[in-house]
Design an enzyme around this catalytic site. Structure first.
Site, PDB file in Angstrom:
ATOM      1  N   GLY A   1       0.830  -1.528  -0.456  1.00  0.00           N
ATOM      2  CA  GLY A   1      -0.049  -0.084   0.473  1.00  0.00           C
ATOM      3  C   GLY A   1       0.556   1.321   0.112  1.00  0.00           C
ATOM      4  CG  LEU A  36      -2.246  -8.446  -7.112  1.00  0.00           C
ATOM      5  CD1 LEU A  36      -0.845  -9.103  -5.299  1.00  0.00           C
ATOM      6  CD2 LEU A  36      -1.273  -8.043  -7.439  1.00  0.00           C
ATOM      7  CE  LYS A  37      -7.425 -12.933  -5.513  1.00  0.00           C
ATOM      8  NZ  LYS A  37      -7.199 -14.340  -6.099  1.00  0.00           N
ATOM      9  CD  GLU A  52       3.638   2.255  -9.805  1.00  0.00           C
ATOM     10  OE1 GLU A  52       3.298   1.360  -8.838  1.00  0.00           O
ATOM     11  OE2 GLU A  52       5.074   0.902 -10.102  1.00  0.00           O
ATOM     12  CG  ASP A 105      -2.064  -4.695 -16.790  1.00  0.00           C
ATOM     13  OD1 ASP A 105      -2.998  -4.069 -16.594  1.00  0.00           O
ATOM     14  OD2 ASP A 105      -1.517  -5.500 -16.789  1.00  0.00           O
ATOM     15  CG  ASN A 128       1.582   3.217  -5.848  1.00  0.00           C
ATOM     16  OD1 ASN A 128       1.550   4.723  -6.151  1.00  0.00           O
ATOM     17  ND2 ASN A 128       1.414   1.647  -6.008  1.00  0.00           N
ATOM     18  CG  HIS A 157       1.333  -2.290 -15.295  1.00  0.00           C
ATOM     19  ND1 HIS A 157       0.150  -3.881 -14.482  1.00  0.00           N
ATOM     20  CD2 HIS A 157       1.795  -2.524 -16.022  1.00  0.00           C
ATOM     21  CE1 HIS A 157       1.358  -4.908 -15.473  1.00  0.00           C
ATOM     22  NE2 HIS A 157       1.847  -3.553 -16.267  1.00  0.00           N
TER      23      HIS A 157
HETATM   24  C1  GRF Z   1       2.874  -0.854  -7.601  1.00  0.00           C
HETATM   25  O1  GRF Z   1       3.963  -1.641  -8.414  1.00  0.00           O
HETATM   26  C2  GRF Z   1       2.060  -1.086  -8.499  1.00  0.00           C
HETATM   27  O2  GRF Z   1       1.808  -0.113  -9.740  1.00  0.00           O
HETATM   28  C3  GRF Z   1       1.549  -2.314  -8.513  1.00  0.00           C
HETATM   29  O3  GRF Z   1       1.569  -3.224  -7.648  1.00  0.00           O
HETATM   30  C4  GRF Z   1       2.653  -2.734  -6.910  1.00  0.00           C
HETATM   31  C5  GRF Z   1       2.335  -2.070  -5.373  1.00  0.00           C
HETATM   32  O4  GRF Z   1       2.753  -1.085  -4.716  1.00  0.00           O
HETATM   33  N1  GRF Z   1       0.469  -2.517  -9.046  1.00  0.00           N
HETATM   34  P1  GRF Z   1       2.394  -0.677  -3.484  1.00  0.00           P
HETATM   35  O5  GRF Z   1       1.139  -1.750  -2.425  1.00  0.00           O
HETATM   36  O6  GRF Z   1       1.354   0.471  -3.693  1.00  0.00           O
HETATM   37  O7  GRF Z   1       3.589  -0.281  -2.867  1.00  0.00           O
END
Ligand code: GRF
Length: 187
Positions: A16, A85-86, A172, A143, A18, A102
């Site tokens: 998490g 991831l789902k 990101e 994607d 992001n 992504h």
């Molecule tokens: C990131 O690299 C995102 O692009 C991908 O999974 C990762 C998640 O990282 N889909 P976080 O859980 O936000 O640290």
């Protein structure tokens, strides 16, 4: 005239970082009103609780129905996938605008199995000179939705998948905010 803050829901399966970047971004344009995870122990849920954001684990049975009712209850304007991831169910895609981040320059290195370190491994194996991050709309196909924003990162000669992942992740955290604001502009 002051416009009211939009409500976003973040779906995450893991660390998490992001999510944290989105929470830490102070803005009147949007607020993280809900965090959901398919993983009970996801650190993302702890991050949300620490920030006093309603956070729920959604178990496998009827997961998309449960997610849908959380989204409705919290009057969510935009659903943000941040390391989720789902696959998101059609019931959600029909009624909500959904975006994803992504860690590559889509359409390169996307699709089933392309998540986490696998993406960076594939980039290095393909001897790409550049990689990057992409924020895009989510459709029923992994994607493949319309790209909202992309930023490039140079691949260095001595990069490992881990070192590349670290630099892409920094990008990101920045472009996700811009991507959210752009997606909200149309809602
Ligand atoms: C990131 O690299 C995102 O692009 C991908 O999974 C990762 C998640 O990282 N889909 P976080 O859980 O936000 O640290």
């Amino acid at each position: 005239m002051k416009t009211s803050s939009k409500k976003i829901a973040v779906l995450a399966s893991g660390n998490g970082s992001n999510l944290q970047a989105i929470i830490d971004h102070k803005t009147e344009k949007f607020e993280v009103a809900l965090v959901l995870s398919n993983v009970k122990t996801a650190f993302a849920l702890q991050r949300a609780s620490k920030a006093n954001i309603p956070a729920f684990y959604v178990s496998k049975t009827d997961r998309d129905k449960k997610i849908f009712s959380h989204l409705e209850k919290h009057k969510i304007d935009l659903v943000v996938l941040a390391g989720y991831l789902k696959k998101v169910g059609d019931n959600i895609l029909e009624d909500f605008k959904v975006i994803n981040i992504h860690p590559s320059l889509l359409p390169k290195h996307g699709g089933p199995g392309m998540f986490g370190i696998n993406v960076h491994q594939a980039v290095i194996e393909s001897k790409e000179k550049q990689s990057g991050a992409t924020v895009h709309y989510v459709t029923g196909v992994y994607d493949e939705g319309e790209i909202i924003i992309q930023e490039k990162v140079d691949v260095l000669d001595d990069d490992t998948p881990e070192s590349l992942a670290k630099r892409v992740l920094e990008v990101e955290h920045r472009i996700f905010i811009e991507g959210i604001e752009l997606a909200l502009r149309g809602s």
